[in-house]
Enzyme design. Structure first.
Site, short mmCIF file in Angstrom:
data_model
loop_
_atom_site.label_atom_id
_atom_site.label_comp_id
_atom_site.label_asym_id
_atom_site.label_seq_id
_atom_site.Cartn_x
_atom_site.Cartn_y
_atom_site.Cartn_z
N ASP A 133 44.72 40.43 49.25
CA ASP A 133 45.84 40.65 48.32
C ASP A 133 46.68 41.84 48.74
O ASP A 133 47.04 42.69 47.91
CB ASP A 133 45.31 40.81 46.88
CG ASP A 133 46.41 40.79 45.83
OD1 ASP A 133 47.49 40.23 46.11
OD2 ASP A 133 46.21 41.35 44.74
N HIS A 176 40.24 45.97 39.04
CA HIS A 176 39.25 45.18 39.78
C HIS A 176 38.87 45.87 41.08
O HIS A 176 39.56 46.77 41.54
CB HIS A 176 39.80 43.78 40.08
CG HIS A 176 41.19 43.82 40.67
ND1 HIS A 176 42.32 43.62 39.92
CD2 HIS A 176 41.64 44.06 41.94
CE1 HIS A 176 43.39 43.72 40.68
NE2 HIS A 176 43.00 43.99 41.92
N GLN A 249 38.44 39.28 43.79
CA GLN A 249 38.72 40.53 43.07
C GLN A 249 38.03 40.46 41.70
O GLN A 249 38.47 39.74 40.81
CB GLN A 249 40.23 40.72 42.91
CG GLN A 249 40.93 41.04 44.23
CD GLN A 249 42.44 40.91 44.14
OE1 GLN A 249 42.96 39.83 43.89
NE2 GLN A 249 43.15 42.01 44.36
N ARG A 279 49.60 55.60 41.64
CA ARG A 279 50.19 54.39 41.05
C ARG A 279 49.04 53.60 40.44
O ARG A 279 48.16 53.10 41.14
CB ARG A 279 50.88 53.57 42.14
CG ARG A 279 51.44 52.22 41.67
CD ARG A 279 51.99 51.48 42.87
NE ARG A 279 52.50 50.15 42.55
CZ ARG A 279 51.76 49.04 42.49
NH1 ARG A 279 50.44 49.12 42.72
NH2 ARG A 279 52.30 47.87 42.22
N ASP A 281 47.55 50.72 39.42
CA ASP A 281 47.80 49.31 39.67
C ASP A 281 47.14 48.44 38.60
O ASP A 281 46.00 48.66 38.22
CB ASP A 281 47.26 48.92 41.05
CG ASP A 281 47.51 47.46 41.36
OD1 ASP A 281 48.68 47.11 41.59
OD2 ASP A 281 46.55 46.68 41.34
N GLU A 323 51.91 51.02 36.76
CA GLU A 323 52.41 49.76 37.29
C GLU A 323 52.21 48.73 36.19
O GLU A 323 51.24 47.97 36.18
CB GLU A 323 51.66 49.38 38.57
CG GLU A 323 52.31 48.21 39.33
CD GLU A 323 51.66 46.87 39.04
OE1 GLU A 323 52.33 45.84 39.23
OE2 GLU A 323 50.48 46.84 38.64
N HIS A 392 57.61 45.92 47.09
CA HIS A 392 56.78 45.05 47.92
C HIS A 392 56.53 43.70 47.27
O HIS A 392 56.09 42.76 47.92
CB HIS A 392 55.44 45.74 48.18
CG HIS A 392 54.57 45.76 46.95
ND1 HIS A 392 54.84 46.56 45.86
CD2 HIS A 392 53.45 45.05 46.64
CE1 HIS A 392 53.93 46.34 44.93
NE2 HIS A 392 53.07 45.45 45.37
N ASP A 393 56.77 43.61 45.96
CA ASP A 393 56.37 42.44 45.20
C ASP A 393 57.52 41.44 45.09
O ASP A 393 58.65 41.71 45.50
CB ASP A 393 55.91 42.87 43.81
CG ASP A 393 54.66 42.15 43.36
OD1 ASP A 393 54.38 41.06 43.89
OD2 ASP A 393 53.96 42.68 42.48
N ARG A 517 55.57 36.65 50.05
CA ARG A 517 56.08 38.00 49.80
C ARG A 517 56.13 38.82 51.09
O ARG A 517 56.86 39.81 51.16
CB ARG A 517 55.21 38.71 48.75
CG ARG A 517 55.36 38.16 47.35
CD ARG A 517 54.39 38.79 46.38
NE ARG A 517 53.01 38.53 46.75
CZ ARG A 517 51.96 39.00 46.08
NH1 ARG A 517 52.15 39.76 45.02
NH2 ARG A 517 50.73 38.72 46.46
#
Length: 647
Positions: A133, A176, A249, A279, A281, A323, A392-393, A517
């Protein structure tokens, strides 16, 4: 007040009275936030947790390097360090930017020359091998991905950045861990302590009950929220594991106080390595509740507040960025409301603004943009937005039906239009993007693509139209002007300063091919970066020069301090967005034309706020507002302040 008995007991852990005073004063200042939030989550288990937590915090405080302790004191004296107009971020993958951490060290002149004060290196902690991921399946939080370097390399880089006034940000995945993480391995081996770190079920009873109200994050390649694992049962037999994002995950069980303690220890370890911003996540997902979508639960905000309080006692130079890609009404809680006001995260992504930038660019209409901004509740003045054109997403069209209705639109129809437009399917579109994660049940189609390709540069280069290329350049600069002027930490995504296009070679890399992506995660073109300033007439040269000019202007504009929020002004022309900022030095009005057309804008709208004369900080030009109209060429932006300030 800190109890005398406890204070005396803690003081014995210090050899130096000054260190003792510092720790105890911070504990007194932030201890109530820590304890109140922990009690709200863990109840009677809190007292036992606090004893262990103080031990972890004391150890980290003693291990904290002297230069970082000095930074702690400096940040306490300047708590608005993230809100300064000089604060500009840069976001990059280490390997794609410079190969390794040592390679990044060799590119600090470039970052400093661009004006960067904050470097976010995308996931670099050791992930599982193979599919991971994009690095968000972490196998070891205390190690760096081997091909990027070592923890010592990370510390060296952090020092080098700090010497240049640049703060290092890393991702901390909270929801996770990788299936291969030590905690998960011990859980599969039957260790009851570590089995309690996860959500494990012997049959489908529990999963089916939760699934009734859970959405799917990756319906294409990771449908559902639970995975059958042959070793997840209590005695080595199979069982069901909660896996919101991917089968590899494993979601953590934050209702277990041991998980909270583990993450305090990890945060302080990495902070002592020189990480200044974390960050957080997938923060919205960490608390699970039956009968809900298990996102944005109240415990999430209590836990974040407690993590922040513990960190501020030991390492107050550190900041948290949430995030949380959620609706505005939910997002504000990640900065803090009511008793949490200003005590949760220091920054949060303003995802809605990013979405509205692309929406207005496609529609040439800012009415939805204005309605979406008006719907945002005011943020705490000590907190800051993370502003971005791209990241990045993928881009998910987070446009609420209520906002759309107020703008006279159908939310569903507009989201469909945007997906068509940016995937290149809409007639006359300038965009070149790819559909990501089409969900036939909801019609949701997210979009991948670099800023330059989405803004029309790729299509313009295909056709060779000079006018189309000029429009694409102006679109890119307009988008960046908005994020630089809105008020927050503008985050520049690596390569956007060079107008890098989609990188379709991602399909040639087996682990990237299933995830498009990667089309907007290109490798840095250093050859282009070195020559682009000598190519001022090229599209990339124009974007680069324009962006560097914008960054210089921003640094010299105190009106952009992020403690002040931008407010929407009514605009008589739907193509034009107006934002007002009320700074002690005077009012600032920002004007953005989101169309390629020349707009003759009524001057009275600006005159009513600024008077008869204004100065545009972007061009240095004087404006007389006593005339009927102001001419706005296509994609023109103005940052107007009262005329006498720049006379």
């Amino acid at each position: 007040m800190l109890k005398t008995e406890l204070a005396a007991q803690l003081r014995t852990a210090f050899d130096d009275d000054r260190d003792a005073d510092t720790f105890l004063l911070r504990l007194e200042r932030y201890g109530a936030d820590l304890v109140e939030s922990l009690r709200a989550v863990y109840g009677e288990r809190t007292d036992a947790l606090l004893d262990r937590l103080l031990e972890v915090m004391l150890h980290a405080y003693h291990a904290r390097p002297a230069d970082l302790k000095r930074l702690d004191e400096a940040r306490l004296l300047r708590p608005d360090w993230l809100q300064s107009p000089e604060m500009v971020g840069y976001v990059a993958y280490t390997d794609r930017f410079a190969g390794t951490l040592k390679g990044v060290q060799g590119r600090l002149d470039y970052l400093e020359g661009l004006g960067v004060k904050y470097l976010h290196l995308m996931p670099l902690l050791k992930p599982r091998e193979g599919e991971n991921d994009g690095g968000y399946a972490v196998q070891d939080y205390r190690a760096v991905r081997p091909d990027l370097g070592t923890m010592d390399d990370l510390s060296t880089l952090a020092r080098g950045l700090r010497d240049r006034g640049i703060s290092l940000e890393l991702d901390l995945v909270l929801n996770h861990v990788a299936r291969e993480h030590e905690w998960a391995r011990k859980a599969r081996a039957g260790d009851p302590r570590y089995r309690a770190y996860f959500h494990l079920f012997p049959d489908r009873g529990g999963p089916d009950a939760y699934e009734a109200t859970l959405p799917e994050v990756f319906p294409d390649f990771a449908p559902g929220n639970f995975t059958w694992d042959e070793e997840a049962g209590e005695h080595g037999e199979g069982g069901w594991v909660w896996t919101t994002f991917n089968s590899y995950q494993w979601d953590l069980n934050w209702s277990n106080p041991d998980v909270f303690l583990e993450f305090v220890d990890l945060i302080l370890y990495l902070a002592n390595r020189g990480v200044e911003v974390f960050r957080l996540d997938a923060i919205a997902f960490i608390w699970k509740r039956l009968g809900t979508d298990s996102q944005n639960q109240p415990e999430v905000h209590h836990l974040t507040r407690a993590l922040r309080a513990a960190t501020r006692i030991v390492a107050p130079a550190v900041a948290f960025k949430a995030e949380a890609i959620v609706a505005p009404g939910e997002l504000i809680h990640y900065l803090g409301t009511r008793s949490h006001h200003g005590k949760v995260s220091d920054l949060a992504y303003h995802n809605s603004l990013m979405v509205q930038l692309w929406s207005s660019l496609a529609s040439r209409d800012t009415r939805l943009f204005a309605e979406a901004l008006r719907a945002f509740p005011p943020k705490p003045t000590n907190t800051t937005w993370g502003m971005y054109v791209r990241c990045h997403d993928d881009i998910g069209w987070a446009i609420s039906d209520a906002d759309a209705a107020r703008a006279g639109l159908s939310g569903e129809a507009h989201r469909h239009f945007l997906s068509d437009f940016y995937s290149g399917q809409f007639p006359g579109t300038f965009a070149r993007g790819l559909v990501f994660q089409y969900n036939p049940a909801t019609g949701d189609r997210r979009i991948s693509g670099s800023a330059a390709s989405l803004a029309g540069l790729e299509a313009a280069l295909e056709t060779g139209g000079a006018g189309q290329m000029e429009d694409a350049v102006r679109r890119l600069l307009l988008l960046h002007t908005v994020i630089l002027g809105f008020g927050g930490v503008p985050l520049l995504y690596m390569g956007d300063e060079l107008a890098l296009l989609n990188d379709y070679a991602f399909e040639d890399v087996p682990e990237h091919a299933p995830d498009n992506r990667w089309v907007h995660r290109p490798r840095m073109d250093w050859e282009l970066a070195e020559r682009i300033q000598q190519e001022p007439d090229s599209p990339g040269g124009k974007v680069n020069a324009g962006l560097r000019h914008l960054l210089r202007v921003r640094r010299d504009t105190p009106h952009l301090h992020a403690s002040i929020e931008s407010q929407v002004l009514p605009s008589p022309d739907p193509r034009v967005l107006l934002l007002r900022r009320d700074h002690p030095l005077g009012v600032m009005v920002q004007v953005y034309n989101f169309s390629e057309e020349t707009v003759m804008f009524p001057a009275y709208v600006l005159r009513d706020v600024l008077g008869d004369h204004a100065q545009d900080r972007l061009s240095g030009s004087a404006f007389s507002l006593d005339r009927p109209t102001v001419r706005l060429s296509g994609y023109r932006a103005l940052w107007l302040t009262e005329g006498e300030e720049l006379a």
